[in-house]
Design an enzyme around this catalytic site. Structure first.
Site, PDB file in Angstrom:
ATOM      1  N   ASP A   1       0.775  -1.371  -0.016  1.00 44.59           N
ATOM      2  CA  ASP A   1      -0.003  -0.064   0.220  1.00 44.59           C
ATOM      3  C   ASP A   1       1.016   1.270   0.253  1.00 44.59           C
ATOM      4  O   ASP A   1       2.336   1.207  -0.162  1.00 44.59           O
ATOM      5  CB  ASP A   1      -1.076  -0.049   1.279  1.00 44.59           C
ATOM      6  CG  ASP A   1      -0.341   0.212   2.491  1.00 44.59           C
ATOM      7  OD1 ASP A   1       0.670   0.396   2.673  1.00 44.59           O
ATOM      8  OD2 ASP A   1      -1.044   0.369   3.469  1.00 44.59           O
ATOM      9  N   HIS A   2       0.439   2.629   0.312  1.00 43.22           N
ATOM     10  CA  HIS A   2       0.957   3.747   0.206  1.00 43.22           C
ATOM     11  C   HIS A   2       2.076   3.861   1.368  1.00 43.22           C
ATOM     12  O   HIS A   2       3.329   4.222   1.048  1.00 43.22           O
ATOM     13  CB  HIS A   2       0.168   4.697   0.694  1.00 43.22           C
ATOM     14  CG  HIS A   2      -0.782   4.939   1.556  1.00 43.22           C
ATOM     15  ND1 HIS A   2      -1.723   3.777   1.482  1.00 43.22           N
ATOM     16  CD2 HIS A   2      -0.582   5.566   2.919  1.00 43.22           C
ATOM     17  CE1 HIS A   2      -2.482   3.991   2.701  1.00 43.22           C
ATOM     18  NE2 HIS A   2      -1.972   4.786   3.632  1.00 43.22           N
TER      19      HIS A   2
ATOM     20  N   CYS B   1       3.183  -3.097   4.293  1.00 42.37           N
ATOM     21  CA  CYS B   1       2.214  -2.060   4.592  1.00 42.37           C
ATOM     22  C   CYS B   1       2.759  -1.383   5.643  1.00 42.37           C
ATOM     23  O   CYS B   1       4.035  -1.752   6.048  1.00 42.37           O
ATOM     24  CB  CYS B   1       0.804  -2.120   4.686  1.00 42.37           C
ATOM     25  SG  CYS B   1       0.339  -3.555   5.974  1.00 42.37           S
TER      26      CYS B   1
ATOM     27  N   THR C   1       2.403  -1.728   9.194  1.00 42.26           N
ATOM     28  CA  THR C   1       2.729  -2.537  10.248  1.00 42.26           C
ATOM     29  C   THR C   1       2.866  -4.187   9.662  1.00 42.26           C
ATOM     30  O   THR C   1       3.358  -5.037  10.491  1.00 42.26           O
ATOM     31  CB  THR C   1       1.706  -2.569  11.250  1.00 42.26           C
ATOM     32  OG1 THR C   1       0.329  -3.281  10.621  1.00 42.26           O
ATOM     33  CG2 THR C   1       1.310  -1.349  11.751  1.00 42.26           C
TER      34      THR C   1
ATOM     35  N   HIS D   1      11.039 -22.916   9.657  1.00 38.99           N
ATOM     36  CA  HIS D   1       9.909 -23.715  10.676  1.00 38.99           C
ATOM     37  C   HIS D   1       8.560 -23.493   9.906  1.00 38.99           C
ATOM     38  O   HIS D   1       7.820 -24.332  10.256  1.00 38.99           O
ATOM     39  CB  HIS D   1      10.050 -22.994  11.894  1.00 38.99           C
ATOM     40  CG  HIS D   1      10.995 -23.179  12.714  1.00 38.99           C
ATOM     41  ND1 HIS D   1      11.180 -23.076  14.067  1.00 38.99           N
ATOM     42  CD2 HIS D   1      12.206 -23.826  12.377  1.00 38.99           C
ATOM     43  CE1 HIS D   1      12.461 -23.202  14.727  1.00 38.99           C
ATOM     44  NE2 HIS D   1      13.099 -24.002  13.662  1.00 38.99           N
TER      45      HIS D   1
ATOM     46  N   ARG E   1       9.985 -32.364  11.856  1.00 40.54           N
ATOM     47  CA  ARG E   1       8.800 -32.214  12.666  1.00 40.54           C
ATOM     48  C   ARG E   1       8.022 -30.984  12.310  1.00 40.54           C
ATOM     49  O   ARG E   1       6.666 -30.885  12.569  1.00 40.54           O
ATOM     50  CB  ARG E   1       9.353 -31.978  14.062  1.00 40.54           C
ATOM     51  CG  ARG E   1      10.073 -30.552  14.308  1.00 40.54           C
ATOM     52  CD  ARG E   1      10.565 -30.514  15.609  1.00 40.54           C
ATOM     53  NE  ARG E   1      11.315 -29.501  16.125  1.00 40.54           N
ATOM     54  CZ  ARG E   1      12.397 -28.778  15.950  1.00 40.54           C
ATOM     55  NH1 ARG E   1      13.259 -29.561  15.045  1.00 40.54           N
ATOM     56  NH2 ARG E   1      12.834 -27.665  16.184  1.00 40.54           N
ATOM     57  N   HIS E   2       8.532 -30.140  11.505  1.00 37.94           N
ATOM     58  CA  HIS E   2       7.781 -28.759  10.974  1.00 37.94           C
ATOM     59  C   HIS E   2       6.887 -29.230   9.936  1.00 37.94           C
ATOM     60  O   HIS E   2       5.960 -28.480   9.639  1.00 37.94           O
ATOM     61  CB  HIS E   2       8.879 -27.800  10.655  1.00 37.94           C
ATOM     62  CG  HIS E   2       9.778 -27.359  11.639  1.00 37.94           C
ATOM     63  ND1 HIS E   2       9.320 -26.780  12.910  1.00 37.94           N
ATOM     64  CD2 HIS E   2      11.012 -27.598  11.929  1.00 37.94           C
ATOM     65  CE1 HIS E   2      10.409 -26.526  13.564  1.00 37.94           C
ATOM     66  NE2 HIS E   2      11.280 -26.989  13.037  1.00 37.94           N
TER      67      HIS E   2
HETATM   68  C1  RB5 Z   1      -2.098   2.588   6.453  1.00 35.45           C
HETATM   69  O1  RB5 Z   1      -2.097   4.026   7.143  1.00 35.45           O
HETATM   70  C2  RB5 Z   1      -2.110   1.514   7.308  1.00 35.45           C
HETATM   71  O2  RB5 Z   1      -3.119   1.378   8.021  1.00 35.45           O
HETATM   72  C3  RB5 Z   1      -1.557   0.358   6.738  1.00 35.45           C
HETATM   73  O3  RB5 Z   1      -0.383   0.513   5.878  1.00 35.45           O
HETATM   74  C4  RB5 Z   1      -1.285  -1.068   7.483  1.00 35.45           C
HETATM   75  O4  RB5 Z   1      -0.350  -0.522   8.549  1.00 35.45           O
HETATM   76  C5  RB5 Z   1      -2.244  -1.582   7.977  1.00 35.45           C
HETATM   77  O5  RB5 Z   1      -2.413  -2.886   8.478  1.00 35.45           O
END
Ligand code: RB5
Length: 152
Positions: free
Chosen positions: A16-17, A73, A75, A106, A140-141
């Site tokens: 994404d951005h 993205c 996070t 794993h 095992r994995h």
């Molecule tokens: C975008 O602002 C943010 O929400 C997205 O990149 C991501 O972190 C969502 O999980």
């Protein structure tokens, strides 16, 4: 260096951005190495919805026509949650070199998900290299990985 992935097939990459700059940086790295890829976007820093890019990358990897996937993205959670809705996708969030190794060894991860707002571009590149060249350990994995997909 030997990769467990068939690197004659393109890598599917998307963001994404929030992940755009890191995506472009990883694309430069892949171009420099002559490793084929397909960029599923986004292509600008305008605000977009991460599922619009995570689903196509997951579908591409599931199709078998691509070696593996890269998703970014802010996070990495949005793209990972989305990609993991796909039956044969194991999308793993990585924020350090050892994690990037462990998700291959794993979990036999087939998409690396990178939290662009929390890792540097050099670390993202290093994690990609580790992910790309690390083998699944099996043993095992394997029985654990084989229990991940829901019955259809
Ligand atoms: C975008 O602002 C943010 O929400 C997205 O990149 C991501 O972190 C969502 O999980």
């Amino acid at each position: 260096m030997h990769s467990p992935f068939d690197l004659s097939k393109p890598i599917a990459i998307g963001s994404d951005h929030a992940g755009y700059d890191h995506k472009e940086s990883l694309i430069s790295f892949l171009e420099g190495k002559g490793i084929p890829f397909k960029d599923f976007g986004t292509h600008t820093k305008d605000s977009v919805d991460y599922p619009d890019f995570a689903h196509p990358v997951a579908e591409a990897v599931e199709s078998g026509g691509y070696s593996f996937g890269i998703l970014l993205c802010g996070t990495a959670n949005g793209v990972a949650i989305t990609a993991n809705k796909h039956q044969n996708i194991r999308a793993a969030i990585c924020w350090g070199e050892e994690i990037a190794s462990l998700v291959r060894r794993h979990n036999d991860a087939n998409i690396i998900c990178i939290p662009a707002r929390f890792v540097s571009e050099p670390l993202a590149e290093k994690m990609l290299q580790i992910f790309m060249y690390t083998e699944f350990e099996g043993g095992r994995h394997s029985s654990r990985v084989n229990k991940i997909a829901c019955a259809v």
